[in-house]
Design a protein around this motif. Structure first.
Motif, PDB file in Angstrom:
ATOM      1  N   ILE A  25       0.855  -1.178   0.000  1.00 41.77           N
ATOM      2  CA  ILE A  25       0.000   0.000   0.000  1.00 41.77           C
ATOM      3  C   ILE A  25       0.895   1.234   0.000  1.00 41.77           C
ATOM      4  CG2 ILE A  25      -1.807   1.250   1.248  1.00 41.77           C
ATOM      5  CD1 ILE A  25      -2.492  -1.565   2.521  1.00 41.77           C
ATOM      6  N   SER A  26       0.826   1.996  -1.079  1.00 43.49           N
ATOM      7  CA  SER A  26       1.629   3.206  -1.202  1.00 43.49           C
ATOM      8  C   SER A  26       1.072   4.309  -0.321  1.00 43.49           C
ATOM      9  CB  SER A  26       1.614   3.697  -2.655  1.00 43.49           C
ATOM     10  OG  SER A  26       2.238   2.770  -3.499  1.00 43.49           O
ATOM     11  N   ALA A  27       1.925   5.271  -0.037  1.00 43.52           N
ATOM     12  CA  ALA A  27       1.495   6.488   0.644  1.00 43.52           C
ATOM     13  C   ALA A  27       1.307   7.568  -0.416  1.00 43.52           C
ATOM     14  CB  ALA A  27       2.547   6.922   1.658  1.00 43.52           C
ATOM     15  N   THR A  28       0.345   8.452  -0.202  1.00 43.29           N
ATOM     16  CA  THR A  28       0.133   9.563  -1.131  1.00 43.29           C
ATOM     17  C   THR A  28      -0.360  10.786  -0.376  1.00 43.29           C
ATOM     18  OG1 THR A  28      -0.946  10.292  -3.167  1.00 43.29           O
ATOM     19  CG2 THR A  28      -2.265   8.916  -1.693  1.00 43.29           C
ATOM     20  N   SER A  29      -0.101  11.935  -0.971  1.00 43.59           N
ATOM     21  CA  SER A  29      -0.620  13.173  -0.382  1.00 43.59           C
ATOM     22  C   SER A  29      -1.877  13.642  -1.109  1.00 43.59           C
ATOM     23  CB  SER A  29       0.446  14.273  -0.446  1.00 43.59           C
ATOM     24  OG  SER A  29       0.741  14.592  -1.793  1.00 43.59           O
ATOM     25  N   ARG A  30      -2.313  12.879  -2.117  1.00 39.60           N
ATOM     26  CA  ARG A  30      -3.539  13.309  -2.806  1.00 39.60           C
ATOM     27  C   ARG A  30      -4.763  12.850  -2.025  1.00 39.60           C
ATOM     28  NH1 ARG A  30      -6.458   9.289  -4.772  1.00 39.60           N
ATOM     29  NH2 ARG A  30      -5.591   7.605  -6.015  1.00 39.60           N
ATOM     30  N   ALA A  31      -5.879  13.499  -2.287  1.00 42.74           N
ATOM     31  CA  ALA A  31      -7.129  13.151  -1.604  1.00 42.74           C
ATOM     32  C   ALA A  31      -7.659  11.817  -2.137  1.00 42.74           C
ATOM     33  CB  ALA A  31      -8.160  14.252  -1.837  1.00 42.74           C
ATOM     34  N   PRO A  32      -8.357  11.063  -1.288  1.00 41.78           N
ATOM     35  CA  PRO A  32      -8.956   9.809  -1.756  1.00 41.78           C
ATOM     36  C   PRO A  32      -9.985  10.059  -2.849  1.00 41.78           C
ATOM     37  CG  PRO A  32      -9.073   9.988   0.647  1.00 41.78           C
ATOM     38  CD  PRO A  32      -8.602  11.308   0.129  1.00 41.78           C
ATOM     39  N   ARG A  33     -10.035   9.157  -3.823  1.00 40.81           N
ATOM     40  CA  ARG A  33     -11.104   9.192  -4.820  1.00 40.81           C
ATOM     41  C   ARG A  33     -12.306   8.464  -4.230  1.00 40.81           C
ATOM     42  NH1 ARG A  33      -7.080   7.064  -9.269  1.00 40.81           N
ATOM     43  NH2 ARG A  33      -6.105   9.003  -9.922  1.00 40.81           N
ATOM     44  N   LYS A  34     -13.435   8.573  -4.927  1.00 37.39           N
ATOM     45  CA  LYS A  34     -14.628   7.850  -4.474  1.00 37.39           C
ATOM     46  C   LYS A  34     -14.277   6.371  -4.291  1.00 37.39           C
ATOM     47  CE  LYS A  34     -17.159   9.537  -7.851  1.00 37.39           C
ATOM     48  NZ  LYS A  34     -18.078   9.889  -8.857  1.00 37.39           N
ATOM     49  N   LYS A  35     -14.782   5.777  -3.241  1.00 37.38           N
ATOM     50  CA  LYS A  35     -14.624   4.357  -2.938  1.00 37.38           C
ATOM     51  C   LYS A  35     -13.235   3.965  -2.439  1.00 37.38           C
ATOM     52  CE  LYS A  35     -18.189   2.740  -6.145  1.00 37.38           C
ATOM     53  NZ  LYS A  35     -18.429   2.051  -7.384  1.00 37.38           N
ATOM     54  N   GLU A  36     -12.248   4.862  -2.470  1.00 39.99           N
ATOM     55  CA  GLU A  36     -10.927   4.517  -1.939  1.00 39.99           C
ATOM     56  C   GLU A  36     -10.957   4.613  -0.416  1.00 39.99           C
ATOM     57  OE1 GLU A  36      -7.782   5.677  -5.466  1.00 39.99           O
ATOM     58  OE2 GLU A  36      -8.121   7.144  -3.878  1.00 39.99           O
ATOM     59  N   ARG A  37     -10.199   3.706   0.222  1.00 38.11           N
ATOM     60  CA  ARG A  37     -10.180   3.681   1.685  1.00 38.11           C
ATOM     61  C   ARG A  37      -8.752   3.709   2.224  1.00 38.11           C
ATOM     62  NH1 ARG A  37     -13.526  -0.661   1.022  1.00 38.11           N
ATOM     63  NH2 ARG A  37     -12.331  -1.988   2.390  1.00 38.11           N
ATOM     64  N   GLU A  38      -8.581   4.419   3.331  1.00 36.62           N
ATOM     65  CA  GLU A  38      -7.302   4.483   4.043  1.00 36.62           C
ATOM     66  C   GLU A  38      -6.862   3.072   4.433  1.00 36.62           C
ATOM     67  OE1 GLU A  38      -3.998   4.936   6.172  1.00 36.62           O
ATOM     68  OE2 GLU A  38      -4.859   6.564   5.000  1.00 36.62           O
ATOM     69  N   GLY A  39      -5.581   2.786   4.202  1.00 39.50           N
ATOM     70  CA  GLY A  39      -5.036   1.493   4.608  1.00 39.50           C
ATOM     71  C   GLY A  39      -5.401   0.348   3.692  1.00 39.50           C
ATOM     72  N   LYS A  40      -6.227   0.614   2.690  1.00 39.33           N
ATOM     73  CA  LYS A  40      -6.555  -0.425   1.715  1.00 39.33           C
ATOM     74  C   LYS A  40      -6.039  -0.003   0.345  1.00 39.33           C
ATOM     75  CE  LYS A  40     -10.310  -3.151  -0.257  1.00 39.33           C
ATOM     76  NZ  LYS A  40      -9.913  -2.978  -1.655  1.00 39.33           N
ATOM     77  N   ASP A  41      -6.410   1.182  -0.089  1.00 39.44           N
ATOM     78  CA  ASP A  41      -5.957   1.692  -1.387  1.00 39.44           C
ATOM     79  C   ASP A  41      -4.637   2.445  -1.241  1.00 39.44           C
ATOM     80  OD1 ASP A  41      -8.316   0.969  -3.133  1.00 39.44           O
ATOM     81  OD2 ASP A  41      -9.299   2.055  -1.513  1.00 39.44           O
ATOM     82  N   TYR A  42      -4.561   3.310  -0.241  1.00 42.46           N
ATOM     83  CA  TYR A  42      -3.369   4.114   0.041  1.00 42.46           C
ATOM     84  C   TYR A  42      -3.309   4.421   1.525  1.00 42.46           C
ATOM     85  CZ  TYR A  42      -2.638   5.326  -4.904  1.00 42.46           C
ATOM     86  OH  TYR A  42      -2.391   5.271  -6.243  1.00 42.46           O
ATOM     87  N   HIS A  43      -2.117   4.858   1.960  1.00 36.63           N
ATOM     88  CA  HIS A  43      -1.969   5.535   3.243  1.00 36.63           C
ATOM     89  C   HIS A  43      -2.022   7.018   2.878  1.00 36.63           C
ATOM     90  CE1 HIS A  43      -0.947   1.850   5.298  1.00 36.63           C
ATOM     91  NE2 HIS A  43       0.047   1.621   4.458  1.00 36.63           N
ATOM     92  N   TYR A  44      -3.076   7.704   3.289  1.00 41.00           N
ATOM     93  CA  TYR A  44      -3.251   9.111   2.929  1.00 41.00           C
ATOM     94  C   TYR A  44      -2.560   9.993   3.951  1.00 41.00           C
ATOM     95  CZ  TYR A  44      -6.563   7.264  -0.374  1.00 41.00           C
ATOM     96  OH  TYR A  44      -7.129   6.546  -1.394  1.00 41.00           O
ATOM     97  N   LEU A  45      -1.653  10.847   3.467  1.00 44.40           N
ATOM     98  CA  LEU A  45      -0.901  11.757   4.328  1.00 44.40           C
ATOM     99  C   LEU A  45      -1.104  13.181   3.822  1.00 44.40           C
ATOM    100  CD1 LEU A  45       2.526   9.843   4.253  1.00 44.40           C
ATOM    101  CD2 LEU A  45       0.793   9.706   6.058  1.00 44.40           C
TER     102      LEU A  45
END
Length: 193
Positions: free
Chosen positions: A39-59
């Motif tokens: 699971i990559s980390a990103t600074s972009r906002a989640p898209r619809k249906k994306e979830r923290e810790g599943k699609d990305y680590h959102y920072l």
């Protein structure tokens, strides 16, 4: 713990946006129990249906920069202004601790950086669209892209296609089922070698 103490390998899938890499990676995850998604980390906002810790680590941008300063990333890049993506060391360790191999779904520059980091422990696969027209049609079919983002991604795709030869394997995704089968064989040969 240093990565040399693990028998884990890495499988890297990179491609221009819309080439089908995510679909192929999902297929491999569904069919191989020895693979775990990084699971990559990103600074972009989640898209619809994306979830923290599943699609990305959102920072936040500030958090991402703090992680960079702390040396927490295997690789990272600023893909667009203030839009960072990266692979955290702790994510690779988490997967290797599970005695699994890491599978990456990353952009082209990220794939090249990971290949450099992991060397012979990694197989880097470039998913090649049949042509740029097909790529644009797939991006339009997503229903998540604005005209501006399609233009930006198409411009980036031309540059990305130019470095395809830097990868270990080029997998042409003309027919998705064929590409999935070819990917499965490539991965089996690499992991079982």
């Amino acid at each position: 713990m240093s990565s040399d103490q693990h028998n884990g390998k890495c499988v890297i899938f990179s491609a221009p946006s819309g080439a089908g890499k995510t679909t192929i990676v999902k297929h491999l995850l569904d069919t191989r129990e020895d693979l775990e998604f990084s699971i990559s980390a990103t600074s972009r906002a989640p898209r619809k249906k994306e979830r923290e810790g599943k699609d990305y680590h959102y920072l936040s941008v500030a958090e991402f920069k703090a992680y960079i300063e702390a040396g927490a990333f295997v690789e990272w890049e600023e893909v667009y202004t203030d839009q960072f993506y990266g692979t955290l060391h702790m994510e690779i360790e988490r997967i290797w601790e599970m005695n699994k191999h890491v599978i990456f779904d990353v952009d082209v520059q990220g794939g090249l950086n990971l290949k450099k980091s992991f060397g012979d422990k990694a197989l880097a696969v470039f998913v090649m669209p049949p042509n740029l027209e097909a790529l644009e049609a797939r991006l339009r079919g997503r229903d998540t892209e604005t005209e501006e983002s399609i233009r930006r991604r198409m411009g980036k795709a031309a540059q990305e296609l130019a470095v395809a030869d830097s990868f270990d394997v080029i997998l042409i995704n003309d027919d998705l089922e064929t590409a999935k089968q070819e990917a499965s064989k490539l991965i089996a040969d690499f992991l079982e070698a």
